[in-house]
Design an enzyme around this catalytic site. Structure first.
Site, PDB file in Angstrom:
ATOM      1  N   LYS A  91       0.846  -1.195   0.000  1.00 32.81           N
ATOM      2  CA  LYS A  91       0.000   0.000   0.000  1.00 32.81           C
ATOM      3  C   LYS A  91       0.876   1.236   0.000  1.00 32.81           C
ATOM      4  O   LYS A  91       1.809   1.350   0.811  1.00 32.81           O
ATOM      5  CB  LYS A  91      -0.884   0.006   1.270  1.00 32.81           C
ATOM      6  CG  LYS A  91      -1.873   1.147   1.295  1.00 32.81           C
ATOM      7  CD  LYS A  91      -3.116   0.849   0.491  1.00 32.81           C
ATOM      8  CE  LYS A  91      -3.940   2.080   0.159  1.00 32.81           C
ATOM      9  NZ  LYS A  91      -3.502   2.785  -1.071  1.00 32.81           N
ATOM     10  N   GLN A 112       7.163   4.160   3.958  1.00 35.42           N
ATOM     11  CA  GLN A 112       5.750   3.758   3.985  1.00 35.42           C
ATOM     12  C   GLN A 112       5.555   2.492   4.814  1.00 35.42           C
ATOM     13  O   GLN A 112       4.546   2.335   5.502  1.00 35.42           O
ATOM     14  CB  GLN A 112       5.276   3.520   2.540  1.00 35.42           C
ATOM     15  CG  GLN A 112       3.775   3.491   2.372  1.00 35.42           C
ATOM     16  CD  GLN A 112       3.162   4.872   2.277  1.00 35.42           C
ATOM     17  OE1 GLN A 112       3.667   5.740   1.578  1.00 35.42           O
ATOM     18  NE2 GLN A 112       2.069   5.103   2.977  1.00 35.42           N
ATOM     19  N   LYS A 115       5.476   3.598   8.409  1.00 33.69           N
ATOM     20  CA  LYS A 115       4.293   4.447   8.607  1.00 33.69           C
ATOM     21  C   LYS A 115       3.039   3.587   8.693  1.00 33.69           C
ATOM     22  O   LYS A 115       2.222   3.720   9.602  1.00 33.69           O
ATOM     23  CB  LYS A 115       4.173   5.414   7.424  1.00 33.69           C
ATOM     24  CG  LYS A 115       3.025   6.391   7.508  1.00 33.69           C
ATOM     25  CD  LYS A 115       2.716   7.062   6.170  1.00 33.69           C
ATOM     26  CE  LYS A 115       3.901   7.795   5.582  1.00 33.69           C
ATOM     27  NZ  LYS A 115       3.520   8.625   4.418  1.00 33.69           N
ATOM     28  N   LYS A 127       5.582   2.038  -2.941  1.00 30.74           N
ATOM     29  CA  LYS A 127       5.470   3.346  -3.590  1.00 30.74           C
ATOM     30  C   LYS A 127       5.695   3.157  -5.067  1.00 30.74           C
ATOM     31  O   LYS A 127       6.388   2.216  -5.477  1.00 30.74           O
ATOM     32  CB  LYS A 127       6.546   4.305  -3.040  1.00 30.74           C
ATOM     33  CG  LYS A 127       6.193   5.756  -3.210  1.00 30.74           C
ATOM     34  CD  LYS A 127       5.179   6.178  -2.168  1.00 30.74           C
ATOM     35  CE  LYS A 127       4.724   7.593  -2.354  1.00 30.74           C
ATOM     36  NZ  LYS A 127       3.966   8.039  -1.173  1.00 30.74           N
ATOM     37  N   GLY A 166      -2.799   8.225  -4.427  1.00 29.65           N
ATOM     38  CA  GLY A 166      -2.132   9.412  -4.963  1.00 29.65           C
ATOM     39  C   GLY A 166      -0.914   9.816  -4.151  1.00 29.65           C
ATOM     40  O   GLY A 166      -0.630   9.269  -3.088  1.00 29.65           O
ATOM     41  N   ASP A 167      -0.177  10.750  -4.680  1.00 27.90           N
ATOM     42  CA  ASP A 167       0.950  11.407  -4.007  1.00 27.90           C
ATOM     43  C   ASP A 167       1.218  12.652  -4.860  1.00 27.90           C
ATOM     44  O   ASP A 167       0.312  13.113  -5.576  1.00 27.90           O
ATOM     45  CB  ASP A 167       2.167  10.466  -3.922  1.00 27.90           C
ATOM     46  CG  ASP A 167       3.249  10.974  -2.960  1.00 27.90           C
ATOM     47  OD1 ASP A 167       3.090  10.806  -1.745  1.00 27.90           O
ATOM     48  OD2 ASP A 167       4.255  11.557  -3.418  1.00 27.90           O
ATOM     49  N   THR A 211      -4.819  13.506   4.918  1.00 23.91           N
ATOM     50  CA  THR A 211      -3.424  13.713   5.311  1.00 23.91           C
ATOM     51  C   THR A 211      -3.284  15.051   6.045  1.00 23.91           C
ATOM     52  O   THR A 211      -2.664  15.123   7.114  1.00 23.91           O
ATOM     53  CB  THR A 211      -2.492  13.643   4.090  1.00 23.91           C
ATOM     54  OG1 THR A 211      -2.806  12.460   3.357  1.00 23.91           O
ATOM     55  CG2 THR A 211      -1.048  13.617   4.505  1.00 23.91           C
ATOM     56  N   ASN A 242      -2.450  18.919  -2.131  1.00 22.56           N
ATOM     57  CA  ASN A 242      -3.459  18.203  -1.353  1.00 22.56           C
ATOM     58  C   ASN A 242      -3.210  18.295   0.152  1.00 22.56           C
ATOM     59  O   ASN A 242      -4.103  18.645   0.930  1.00 22.56           O
ATOM     60  CB  ASN A 242      -3.504  16.735  -1.812  1.00 22.56           C
ATOM     61  CG  ASN A 242      -4.421  15.905  -0.952  1.00 22.56           C
ATOM     62  OD1 ASN A 242      -3.982  15.282   0.007  1.00 22.56           O
ATOM     63  ND2 ASN A 242      -5.712  15.936  -1.247  1.00 22.56           N
ATOM     64  N   SER A 377      -6.978   5.635   3.606  1.00 23.19           N
ATOM     65  CA  SER A 377      -6.987   4.711   2.462  1.00 23.19           C
ATOM     66  C   SER A 377      -7.374   3.306   2.924  1.00 23.19           C
ATOM     67  O   SER A 377      -8.129   2.595   2.256  1.00 23.19           O
ATOM     68  CB  SER A 377      -5.603   4.648   1.807  1.00 23.19           C
ATOM     69  OG  SER A 377      -5.405   5.736   0.944  1.00 23.19           O
TER      70      SER A 377
HETATM   71  P1  NDP Z   1       0.539  17.689  -4.507  1.00 28.58           P
HETATM   72  O1  NDP Z   1       1.057  17.333  -5.840  1.00 28.58           O
HETATM   73  O2  NDP Z   1      -0.928  17.837  -4.310  1.00 28.58           O
HETATM   74  O3  NDP Z   1       1.217  19.033  -3.994  1.00 28.58           O
HETATM   75  C1  NDP Z   1       2.592  19.135  -3.897  1.00 28.58           C
HETATM   76  C2  NDP Z   1       2.949  20.545  -3.475  1.00 28.58           C
HETATM   77  O4  NDP Z   1       4.347  20.583  -3.143  1.00 28.58           O
HETATM   78  C3  NDP Z   1       2.752  21.562  -4.579  1.00 28.58           C
HETATM   79  O5  NDP Z   1       2.476  22.807  -4.010  1.00 28.58           O
HETATM   80  C4  NDP Z   1       4.114  21.552  -5.269  1.00 28.58           C
HETATM   81  O6  NDP Z   1       4.424  22.728  -5.984  1.00 28.58           O
HETATM   82  C5  NDP Z   1       5.050  21.396  -4.092  1.00 28.58           C
HETATM   83  N1  NDP Z   1       6.255  20.691  -4.526  1.00 28.58           N
HETATM   84  C6  NDP Z   1       6.327  19.454  -5.055  1.00 28.58           C
HETATM   85  N2  NDP Z   1       7.599  19.146  -5.371  1.00 28.58           N
HETATM   86  C7  NDP Z   1       8.328  20.216  -5.027  1.00 28.58           C
HETATM   87  C8  NDP Z   1       9.711  20.511  -5.109  1.00 28.58           C
HETATM   88  N3  NDP Z   1      10.582  19.627  -5.617  1.00 28.58           N
HETATM   89  N4  NDP Z   1      10.123  21.701  -4.638  1.00 28.58           N
HETATM   90  C9  NDP Z   1       9.240  22.608  -4.125  1.00 28.58           C
HETATM   91  N5  NDP Z   1       7.912  22.384  -4.055  1.00 28.58           N
HETATM   92  C10 NDP Z   1       7.471  21.201  -4.478  1.00 28.58           C
HETATM   93  O7  NDP Z   1       1.134  16.588  -3.510  1.00 28.58           O
HETATM   94  P2  NDP Z   1       0.674  16.214  -2.036  1.00 28.58           P
HETATM   95  O8  NDP Z   1       0.169  17.412  -1.331  1.00 28.58           O
HETATM   96  O9  NDP Z   1      -0.178  15.013  -2.131  1.00 28.58           O
HETATM   97  O10 NDP Z   1       2.058  15.727  -1.397  1.00 28.58           O
HETATM   98  C11 NDP Z   1       2.923  16.614  -0.692  1.00 28.58           C
HETATM   99  C12 NDP Z   1       3.845  15.823   0.210  1.00 28.58           C
HETATM  100  O11 NDP Z   1       3.070  15.071   1.145  1.00 28.58           O
HETATM  101  C13 NDP Z   1       4.725  14.773  -0.496  1.00 28.58           C
HETATM  102  O12 NDP Z   1       5.939  14.671   0.199  1.00 28.58           O
HETATM  103  C14 NDP Z   1       3.934  13.488  -0.327  1.00 28.58           C
HETATM  104  O13 NDP Z   1       4.768  12.354  -0.411  1.00 28.58           O
HETATM  105  C15 NDP Z   1       3.408  13.691   1.082  1.00 28.58           C
HETATM  106  N6  NDP Z   1       2.241  12.896   1.447  1.00 28.58           N
HETATM  107  C16 NDP Z   1       1.100  12.921   0.698  1.00 28.58           C
HETATM  108  C17 NDP Z   1       0.011  12.187   1.090  1.00 28.58           C
HETATM  109  C18 NDP Z   1      -1.284  12.234   0.362  1.00 28.58           C
HETATM  110  O14 NDP Z   1      -2.235  11.627   0.836  1.00 28.58           O
HETATM  111  N7  NDP Z   1      -1.396  12.940  -0.757  1.00 28.58           N
HETATM  112  C19 NDP Z   1       0.066  11.310   2.279  1.00 28.58           C
HETATM  113  C20 NDP Z   1       1.282  11.439   3.060  1.00 28.58           C
HETATM  114  C21 NDP Z   1       2.323  12.194   2.622  1.00 28.58           C
HETATM  115  P3  NDP Z   1       4.353  22.737  -7.614  1.00 28.58           P
HETATM  116  O15 NDP Z   1       2.903  22.731  -7.925  1.00 28.58           O
HETATM  117  O16 NDP Z   1       5.065  23.965  -7.979  1.00 28.58           O
HETATM  118  O17 NDP Z   1       5.070  21.487  -8.062  1.00 28.58           O
HETATM  119  O1  2IT Z   2       2.849   8.981   1.471  1.00 30.81           O
HETATM  120  C1  2IT Z   2       1.719   8.514   1.686  1.00 30.81           C
HETATM  121  O2  2IT Z   2       1.411   8.022   2.766  1.00 30.81           O
HETATM  122  C2  2IT Z   2       0.725   8.608   0.603  1.00 30.81           C
HETATM  123  N1  2IT Z   2       1.008   9.197  -0.437  1.00 30.81           N
HETATM  124  C3  2IT Z   2      -0.625   7.990   0.769  1.00 30.81           C
HETATM  125  C4  2IT Z   2      -0.589   6.541   0.421  1.00 30.81           C
HETATM  126  C5  2IT Z   2      -1.923   5.835   0.370  1.00 30.81           C
HETATM  127  O3  2IT Z   2      -1.904   4.660  -0.021  1.00 30.81           O
HETATM  128  O4  2IT Z   2      -2.958   6.419   0.693  1.00 30.81           O
END
Ligand code: NDP
Ligand code: 2IT
Length: 445
Positions: A91, A112, A115, A127, A166-167, A211, A242, A377
């Site tokens: 997952k 992961q 976590k 992943k 997603g991520d 998240t 997100n 999830s």
């Molecule tokens: P999104 O794609 O929705 O948003 C990512 C955000 O981070 C955007 O604002 C993006 O800016 C910025 N960003 C991405 N890469 C970079 C970079 N290299 N340098 C600077 N800014 C950056 O992703 P999420 O919000 O889903 O994910 C954000 C973080 O949270 C990640 O580390 C992800 O692994 C983690 N995460 C996500 C989960 C989820 O459920 N979605 C769960 C747990 C952790 P721009 O648009 O300019 O690229």
């Molecule tokens: O980093 C993370 O925990 C995620 N992107 C969510 C993973 C999931 O399966 O919901």
């Protein structure tokens, strides 16, 4: 590393997979933490368990060929790293970002695994993703890419086998296209094969928010331990995707004020507090930039900068790995920051974590603090298996309880090993013990 046996394992990893810096960083942190566990429970290292734990069970790397809007063929690389399946189906999310490489997938799959273990639920760690860059691509291009990606990946998935979500760069739109292609190829409406689906076609309420909301619930527990609350607290966070958007939503609903967020181009500093409706309109609907937000709102825009020089009591990195370093910690501390918690995966560098501990800033590591997404999830998988749809309120109550439990597990475990304020130790040790005990029970595989 203080422990010689662990150092030898780590050195072997460095030799075997040179160049995977992010993976090395993630492994190093966990091995550092578990030294104290192994002193009390040496049997958890028997039969090369640590070596097995650091080696993914399966690594899939595949070509993704697709046609852009001009009819030109594009070639990307796709990945799925099924890291550890001891606790349940693999997952973990899918990331579409130009920087993605095998070492990135391995670090994320490794993180992961721990976590998912500390959520207490039955999910293994994985992943996946691609070096595909969604920026500037049309909706049709995104769809064709997702279809090409799933055309290879589908054979490795299944509700009892491997369940992506997603991520970065993969949200509701992409998951829809991925699910549509899975359904087309397999001729099965197997809702439990992906999570983060839309409400109405197998998705769970609160998964989108989970998240960010979960992160804020975790921070609330951290503050409560010091007899404080969120009311009136000023916060700075990075990202505007997100995780960031729904962290802001929950912070505001609990009386805190977020004054900064960012994207990869720059930071907006909005002294009056972020106008979340406007930010959502720009980010979720128009797919615009925080620069647009600053212009429309008349707020300050800091081109090319991260938000860590802005004053706030709480700092939440919610964008990407290694985005908050020692210099940033120095600025945060100078500005009175008391709590840092990771919404992103591994956003704070190891030296920065050390400095936070030295400066007695409370630090919540991502493995614990951002686990609300994957936990929800797992709730989506439960609903799919039972063909049920829970209400928003019931699902959120589950999430809140899970985050409370994760916090308690980390705090209790850290205390048991003599470092009550060290959530890094607590999260790594608790996750490790659950995975290691299960791996022992399952035999040498
Ligand atoms: P999104 O794609 O929705 O948003 C990512 C955000 O981070 C955007 O604002 C993006 O800016 C910025 N960003 C991405 N890469 C970079 C970079 N290299 N340098 C600077 N800014 C950056 O992703 P999420 O919000 O889903 O994910 C954000 C973080 O949270 C990640 O580390 C992800 O692994 C983690 N995460 C996500 C989960 C989820 O459920 N979605 C769960 C747990 C952790 P721009 O648009 O300019 O690229
Ligand atoms: O980093 C993370 O925990 C995620 N992107 C969510 C993973 C999931 O399966 O919901």
């Amino acid at each position: 590393m203080k422990d010689e046996a662990l150092q030898a394992i780590y050195d072997a990893i460095l030799r075997r997979d040179p160049g995977e810096d992010e993976f090395h960083q993630a492994v190093s942190e966990v091995l550092d933490s578990i030294a104290v566990v192994l002193r009390e429970r040496p049997e958890l290292a028997d039969e090369r368990l640590i070596e097995r734990l650091c080696e993914p069970e399966r690594q899939l790397v595949f070509r993704v060929a697709w046609e852009d809007d001009e009819g030109a063929v594009q070639v990307n690389r796709g990945f799925r790293v099924e890291f550890n399946g001891a606790l349940g189906p693999y997952k973990g999310g899918l990331r579409f970002h130009r920087t993605v490489k095998l070492g990135t997938m391995k670090f994320l799959g490794f993180e992961q695994t721990f976590k998912n273990a500390i959520t207490g639920l039955g999910i293994g760690g994985a992943k996946g993703g691609s070096d595909f860059d969604p920026r500037g691509r049309s909706d049709r291009e995104i769809m064709r890419f997702c279809q090409a990606f799933m055309t290879e990946l589908y054979r490795h998935l299944g509700e009892h086998t491997d369940v992506p979500a997603g991520d970065i760069g993969v949200g509701a739109r992409e998951l829809g296209y991925l699910f549509g292609q899975y359904k087309r190829i397999t001729n099965r409406y197997e809702a439990g094969v992906l999570t983060g689906k839309g409400i109405g076609w197998g998705g769970s309420h609160v998964r989108k928010e989970a998240t960010g909301y979960g992160l804020v619930y975790f921070v609330r527990e951290m503050l409560a331990r010091r007899g404080e609350g969120l009311e009136g607290k000023k916060c700075v966070l990075s990202g505007s995707g997100n995780v960031a958007l729904y962290a802001i939503e929950k912070l505001h609903s609990l009386g805190a004020k977020v004054v900064a967020c960012s994207d990869s181009d720059g930071t907006v500093h909005d002294r009056d507090g972020i106008d979340l409706a406007l930010l959502k309109q720009i980010k979720e609907v128009e797919r615009g930039r925080v620069r647009d937000y600053a212009e429309r709102r008349g707020a300050e825009y800091l081109e090319g900068q991260r938000p860590w020089a802005i004053r706030g009591h709480i700092a939440l990195p919610c964008a990407t790995q290694n985005e908050l370093d020692v210099d940033d910690v120095a600025k945060l501390v100078e500005n009175g920051c008391k709590v840092v918690a990771e919404g992103a995966n591994m956003p704070v560098t190891p030296r920065a974590i050390d400095l936070l501990h030295e400066e007695q800033v409370d630090f919540g590591p991502g493995k614990a603090a951002n686990a609300g997404g994957v936990a929800t999830s797992a709730l989506e998988m439960q609903q799919n298996a039972r063909r049920e749809v829970w209400t928003f309120g019931d699902t959120e109550a589950h999430l809140a309880q899970i985050m409370k439990d994760i916090h308690a597990t980390c705090a209790k475990t850290a205390e048991a090993f003599g470092a009550p304020d060290d959530y890094v130790l607590g999260a790594n040790a608790a996750g490790f013990i659950r995975v290691a005990e299960t791996m022992r029970a399952l035999g040498v595989v």
